[in-house]
Design a protein around this motif. Structure first.
Motif, PDB file in Angstrom:
ATOM      1  N   GLN A  15     -34.815  44.071 -70.077  1.00  0.00           N
ATOM      2  CA  GLN A  15     -33.803  44.052 -71.143  1.00  0.00           C
ATOM      3  C   GLN A  15     -33.772  42.681 -71.819  1.00  0.00           C
ATOM      4  OE1 GLN A  15     -31.968  46.564 -72.280  1.00  0.00           O
ATOM      5  NE2 GLN A  15     -32.528  48.065 -70.725  1.00  0.00           N
ATOM      6  N   GLY A  16     -33.894  41.626 -71.040  1.00  0.00           N
ATOM      7  CA  GLY A  16     -33.907  40.278 -71.602  1.00  0.00           C
ATOM      8  C   GLY A  16     -35.096  40.052 -72.519  1.00  0.00           C
ATOM      9  N   LEU A  17     -36.255  40.553 -72.134  1.00  0.00           N
ATOM     10  CA  LEU A  17     -37.435  40.430 -72.992  1.00  0.00           C
ATOM     11  C   LEU A  17     -37.223  41.164 -74.316  1.00  0.00           C
ATOM     12  CD1 LEU A  17     -40.384  40.878 -70.468  1.00  0.00           C
ATOM     13  CD2 LEU A  17     -39.589  38.763 -71.543  1.00  0.00           C
ATOM     14  N   ILE A  18     -36.621  42.340 -74.258  1.00  0.00           N
ATOM     15  CA  ILE A  18     -36.379  43.120 -75.471  1.00  0.00           C
ATOM     16  C   ILE A  18     -35.362  42.423 -76.365  1.00  0.00           C
ATOM     17  CG2 ILE A  18     -35.455  45.319 -76.326  1.00  0.00           C
ATOM     18  CD1 ILE A  18     -38.306  45.401 -75.129  1.00  0.00           C
ATOM     19  N   GLU A  19     -34.411  41.715 -75.763  1.00  0.00           N
ATOM     20  CA  GLU A  19     -33.406  40.984 -76.548  1.00  0.00           C
ATOM     21  C   GLU A  19     -33.982  39.734 -77.203  1.00  0.00           C
ATOM     22  OE1 GLU A  19     -30.172  40.193 -73.917  1.00  0.00           O
ATOM     23  OE2 GLU A  19     -29.673  42.317 -73.707  1.00  0.00           O
ATOM     24  N   GLY A  20     -35.206  39.370 -76.840  1.00  0.00           N
ATOM     25  CA  GLY A  20     -35.841  38.230 -77.482  1.00  0.00           C
ATOM     26  C   GLY A  20     -35.891  36.966 -76.638  1.00  0.00           C
ATOM     27  N   LEU A  21     -35.503  37.060 -75.372  1.00  0.00           N
ATOM     28  CA  LEU A  21     -35.572  35.890 -74.496  1.00  0.00           C
ATOM     29  C   LEU A  21     -37.029  35.616 -74.134  1.00  0.00           C
ATOM     30  CD1 LEU A  21     -32.649  36.650 -71.997  1.00  0.00           C
ATOM     31  CD2 LEU A  21     -32.594  35.152 -73.991  1.00  0.00           C
ATOM     32  N   ALA A  57     -42.574  48.526 -72.639  1.00  0.00           N
ATOM     33  CA  ALA A  57     -43.148  49.341 -73.717  1.00  0.00           C
ATOM     34  C   ALA A  57     -42.193  50.463 -74.104  1.00  0.00           C
ATOM     35  CB  ALA A  57     -44.486  49.911 -73.281  1.00  0.00           C
ATOM     36  N   GLN A  58     -41.551  51.063 -73.108  1.00  0.00           N
ATOM     37  CA  GLN A  58     -40.583  52.136 -73.361  1.00  0.00           C
ATOM     38  C   GLN A  58     -39.396  51.608 -74.168  1.00  0.00           C
ATOM     39  OE1 GLN A  58     -38.544  53.471 -69.828  1.00  0.00           O
ATOM     40  NE2 GLN A  58     -38.442  55.581 -70.584  1.00  0.00           N
ATOM     41  N   ALA A  63     -36.533  50.851 -79.466  1.00  0.00           N
ATOM     42  CA  ALA A  63     -36.041  49.935 -80.501  1.00  0.00           C
ATOM     43  C   ALA A  63     -36.723  50.215 -81.831  1.00  0.00           C
ATOM     44  CB  ALA A  63     -36.266  48.486 -80.070  1.00  0.00           C
ATOM     45  N   ALA A  64     -38.013  50.522 -81.799  1.00  0.00           N
ATOM     46  CA  ALA A  64     -38.740  50.825 -83.035  1.00  0.00           C
ATOM     47  C   ALA A  64     -38.196  52.096 -83.681  1.00  0.00           C
ATOM     48  CB  ALA A  64     -40.229  50.981 -82.748  1.00  0.00           C
ATOM     49  N   TRP A  67     -35.021  51.358 -85.589  1.00  0.00           N
ATOM     50  CA  TRP A  67     -35.208  50.649 -86.853  1.00  0.00           C
ATOM     51  C   TRP A  67     -35.879  51.505 -87.917  1.00  0.00           C
ATOM     52  CZ3 TRP A  67     -32.449  46.718 -88.057  1.00  0.00           C
ATOM     53  CH2 TRP A  67     -31.940  45.909 -87.056  1.00  0.00           C
ATOM     54  N   GLU A  68     -36.367  52.699 -87.544  1.00  0.00           N
ATOM     55  CA  GLU A  68     -36.969  53.580 -88.530  1.00  0.00           C
ATOM     56  C   GLU A  68     -35.927  54.128 -89.500  1.00  0.00           C
ATOM     57  OE1 GLU A  68     -39.135  56.571 -86.443  1.00  0.00           O
ATOM     58  OE2 GLU A  68     -40.675  55.185 -85.788  1.00  0.00           O
ATOM     59  N   ILE A  69     -34.684  54.209 -89.069  1.00  0.00           N
ATOM     60  CA  ILE A  69     -33.617  54.699 -89.938  1.00  0.00           C
ATOM     61  C   ILE A  69     -33.249  53.587 -90.905  1.00  0.00           C
ATOM     62  CG2 ILE A  69     -31.246  55.518 -90.023  1.00  0.00           C
ATOM     63  CD1 ILE A  69     -31.668  56.631 -87.201  1.00  0.00           C
TER      64      ILE A  69
END
Length: 146
Positions: A15-21, A57-58, A63-64, A67-69
């Motif tokens: 989760q931290g990696l996905i948040e940009g940490l 990756a999941q 997240a992708a 952002w498509e909307i």
């Protein structure tokens, strides 16, 4: 991939990696005790674990999809709703669709009006007469010591 294959700290790391940490920061924030170079090394090892890489990756795929909307998609959906409102002769639904579209495009901004009332204090707690501003100022202005 089922979430049960990751322990709590590994999930927090993902989760931290996905948040940009950064990897190191995500590793420390996840609750691991390594610091400095040891944290960098361990974070690098963790990223390469197959179950952690799959979870990252999941999360990135989810997240992708979010952002498509786009605003254009929402406006198109509101156009469909507006046509439906016209077809069913439901003007309130049409107005709601139009207002939603206007808000999305920044044409309407919700604002709240705040009104205040100037109230003067009573002379005495039971008096019904009001003091003038000059009387109040004379009575309650702090006295300066000379």
């Amino acid at each position: 991939m089922p979430l049960s294959k990751l322990n709590i700290r590994q999930e927090r790391f993902c989760q931290g990696l996905i948040e940009g940490l950064t990897q190191t920061r995500a590793y420390v924030e996840a609750g691991y005790t390594a610091r400095g170079n040891a944290a960098e090394v361990e974070a690098s090892k963790m990223v390469r674990l197959p179950k952690v890489a799959a979870r990252v990756a999941q999360l990135r795929a989810a997240a992708a999809r979010r952002w498509e909307i786009t605003v254009d998609d929402l406006v198109a959906e509101l156009d469909v709703m507006l046509k439906l409102a016209h077809a069913t002769k439901n003007p309130s639904a049409g107005v709601t669709a139009i207002m939603g579209k206007a808000k999305l495009l920044g044409l309407v901004v919700d604002k709240a009006e705040v009104a205040t009332t100037l109230r003067k204090p009573l002379r005495e707690p039971g008096d019904t007469e009001r003091m003038s501003l000059e009387e109040w100022t004379a009575k309650f202005t702090p006295k300066r010591a000379n």
